[in-house]
Design a protein around this motif. Structure first.
Motif, mmCIF file in Angstrom:
data_model
loop_
_atom_site.group_PDB
_atom_site.id
_atom_site.type_symbol
_atom_site.label_atom_id
_atom_site.label_comp_id
_atom_site.label_asym_id
_atom_site.label_seq_id
_atom_site.Cartn_x
_atom_site.Cartn_y
_atom_site.Cartn_z
ATOM 1 N N LEU A 51 27.510 51.856 37.330
ATOM 2 C CA LEU A 51 27.511 50.500 37.882
ATOM 3 C C LEU A 51 27.713 49.414 36.822
ATOM 4 C CD1 LEU A 51 24.606 50.635 40.515
ATOM 5 C CD2 LEU A 51 27.061 50.486 40.957
ATOM 6 N N ILE A 52 27.123 49.618 35.637
ATOM 7 C CA ILE A 52 27.131 48.538 34.638
ATOM 8 C C ILE A 52 28.156 48.799 33.531
ATOM 9 C CG2 ILE A 52 25.710 47.281 32.971
ATOM 10 C CD1 ILE A 52 23.280 48.009 34.748
ATOM 11 N N LYS B 148 23.622 42.563 39.773
ATOM 12 C CA LYS B 148 23.802 43.966 39.370
ATOM 13 C C LYS B 148 22.482 44.732 39.482
ATOM 14 C CE LYS B 148 27.227 45.204 38.048
ATOM 15 N NZ LYS B 148 28.357 45.830 38.789
ATOM 16 N N THR B 149 21.365 44.087 39.148
ATOM 17 C CA THR B 149 20.054 44.738 39.263
ATOM 18 C C THR B 149 19.722 45.037 40.718
ATOM 19 O OG1 THR B 149 19.239 43.621 37.283
ATOM 20 C CG2 THR B 149 17.582 44.491 38.784
ATOM 21 N N ILE C 200 9.969 45.565 36.261
ATOM 22 C CA ILE C 200 11.379 45.280 36.600
ATOM 23 C C ILE C 200 11.735 43.849 36.172
ATOM 24 C CG2 ILE C 200 12.992 44.962 38.518
ATOM 25 C CD1 ILE C 200 11.509 47.221 39.976
ATOM 26 N N ILE C 201 10.820 42.904 36.411
ATOM 27 C CA ILE C 201 11.076 41.516 36.004
ATOM 28 C C ILE C 201 11.217 41.416 34.486
ATOM 29 C CG2 ILE C 201 10.026 39.207 35.903
ATOM 30 C CD1 ILE C 201 8.762 39.825 38.639
ATOM 31 N N ILE C 202 10.367 42.144 33.753
ATOM 32 C CA ILE C 202 10.466 42.139 32.279
ATOM 33 C C ILE C 202 11.824 42.692 31.838
ATOM 34 C CG2 ILE C 202 9.532 43.191 30.166
ATOM 35 C CD1 ILE C 202 6.765 43.052 31.455
ATOM 36 N N MET C 203 12.285 43.738 32.494
ATOM 37 C CA MET C 203 13.595 44.307 32.160
ATOM 38 C C MET C 203 14.713 43.292 32.421
ATOM 39 S SD MET C 203 13.217 47.239 30.823
ATOM 40 C CE MET C 203 11.707 46.588 30.114
ATOM 41 N N LEU C 204 14.541 42.485 33.482
ATOM 42 C CA LEU C 204 15.530 41.435 33.768
ATOM 43 C C LEU C 204 15.548 40.395 32.652
ATOM 44 C CD1 LEU C 204 15.093 40.768 37.608
ATOM 45 C CD2 LEU C 204 17.188 41.450 36.443
ATOM 46 N N ILE D 87 18.874 49.281 32.627
ATOM 47 C CA ILE D 87 19.659 48.049 32.826
ATOM 48 C C ILE D 87 19.912 47.339 31.488
ATOM 49 C CG2 ILE D 87 19.736 45.808 33.986
ATOM 50 C CD1 ILE D 87 18.024 47.072 36.209
ATOM 51 N N PRO D 88 18.860 46.999 30.706
ATOM 52 C CA PRO D 88 19.151 46.392 29.395
ATOM 53 C C PRO D 88 19.907 47.344 28.464
ATOM 54 C CG PRO D 88 16.796 46.871 29.619
ATOM 55 C CD PRO D 88 17.405 47.039 30.974
#
Length: 265
Positions: free
Chosen positions: A72-73, A99-100, A248-252, A176-177
């Motif tokens: 996806l990324i 994307k997340t 998840i928010i921290i990863m964002l 993700i990151p």
């Protein structure tokens, strides 16, 4: 951002690799249920629990979650889709959030076979067991199958399944990151799989250190978040949900802090 999400979901529906991943989890969920059924029946050797673990949800998702992030990324860096989105005026924050959102949805999709299989197993009334290697949905099959469930217990099981799904999504959200930074599918898959093995070993360390256990339980990899059952309290379920959402928010935030400095031409 909504246009980006709709475009990604359309690509997801048409993507052949996604269909392959869904097929893998479908076959794996059926295999793990068959093995977990045959062991208590004495029809196969108990030592085959190791083979059954290979098909289990926690092991399969630790691999396919990273593969999904790579598709996806990293794939959008190769096809220059991100470049076109930035050139068209989309902010980097909207790209990351969009994307997340699609990534989390895709993980839910490949987990559906395990969720359906677990529901079917619990409804059979038969005994299923994978012994000490049972984690996640496999642990639910091992501990709850064969019981007569009340209506209240069925609703609690549904809540636990939803929570466990979010815990898995939070665990793989670290991809993700990684994907936005490394941009190389092979590196993302290799690093995350190695990381998942490391966290499994750290779980053993938390048994001997209360301080480390408290710190580790602040992440979706620690605590008893992948061992939730009907005996788990409401507080434990809520804590698992809260830890997963915060992670998840921290990863964002981490992704945005790196991607906003990334050069896109």
């Amino acid at each position: 951002m909504l246009n980006l999400i709709q475009a990604d979901i359309y690509k997801l529906r048409k993507s052949a690799p996604i269909k392959v991943l869904f097929s893998i989890t479908t076959i794996s969920s059926i295999m793990v249920a068959i093995i977990a059924y045959l062991i208590p029946q004495g029809k196969i050797d108990e030592n085959l629990t190791g083979l059954g673990f290979m098909f289990s949800d926690i092991n399969v998702i630790s691999i396919l979650g990273a593969v999904m992030a790579a598709i996806l990324i990293c794939g959008d860096f190769d096809s220059r889709t991100f470049h076109d989105a930035v050139a068209s005026g989309s902010s980097r924050a909207s790209i990351i959030i969009g994307k997340t959102t699609v990534f989390c949805f895709s993980i839910l999709c490949i987990l559906i076979p395990y969720i359906v299989t677990t529901g079917v197993v619990l409804g059979t009334g038969s005994k299923f067991s994978m012994g000490s290697v049972a984690v996640g949905f496999l642990n639910m099959m091992t501990t709850e199958a064969g019981k007569a469930l009340t209506a209240a217990e069925i609703w609690k099981l549904a809540a636990i399944i939803l929570t466990l799904t979010l815990v898995y999504i939070a665990q793989v959200s670290i991809c993700i990151p990684l994907a936005f930074t490394l941009k190389k599918p092979v590196l993302v898959v290799a690093i995350y799989y190695g990381f998942s093995i490391l966290t499994a070993q750290l779980t053993k360390l938390s048994d001997s250190s209360k301080l480390f256990d408290r710190i580790f339980s602040c992440t979706p990899y620690g605590g008893n978040y992948t061992f939730l059952t009907l005996t788990s309290s409401t507080g434990e379920i809520v804590k698992a949900l809260a830890v997963s959402l915060i992670f998840i928010i921290i990863m964002l935030v981490v992704t945005f802090s790196t991607f906003r400095r990334s050069e896109i031409k």
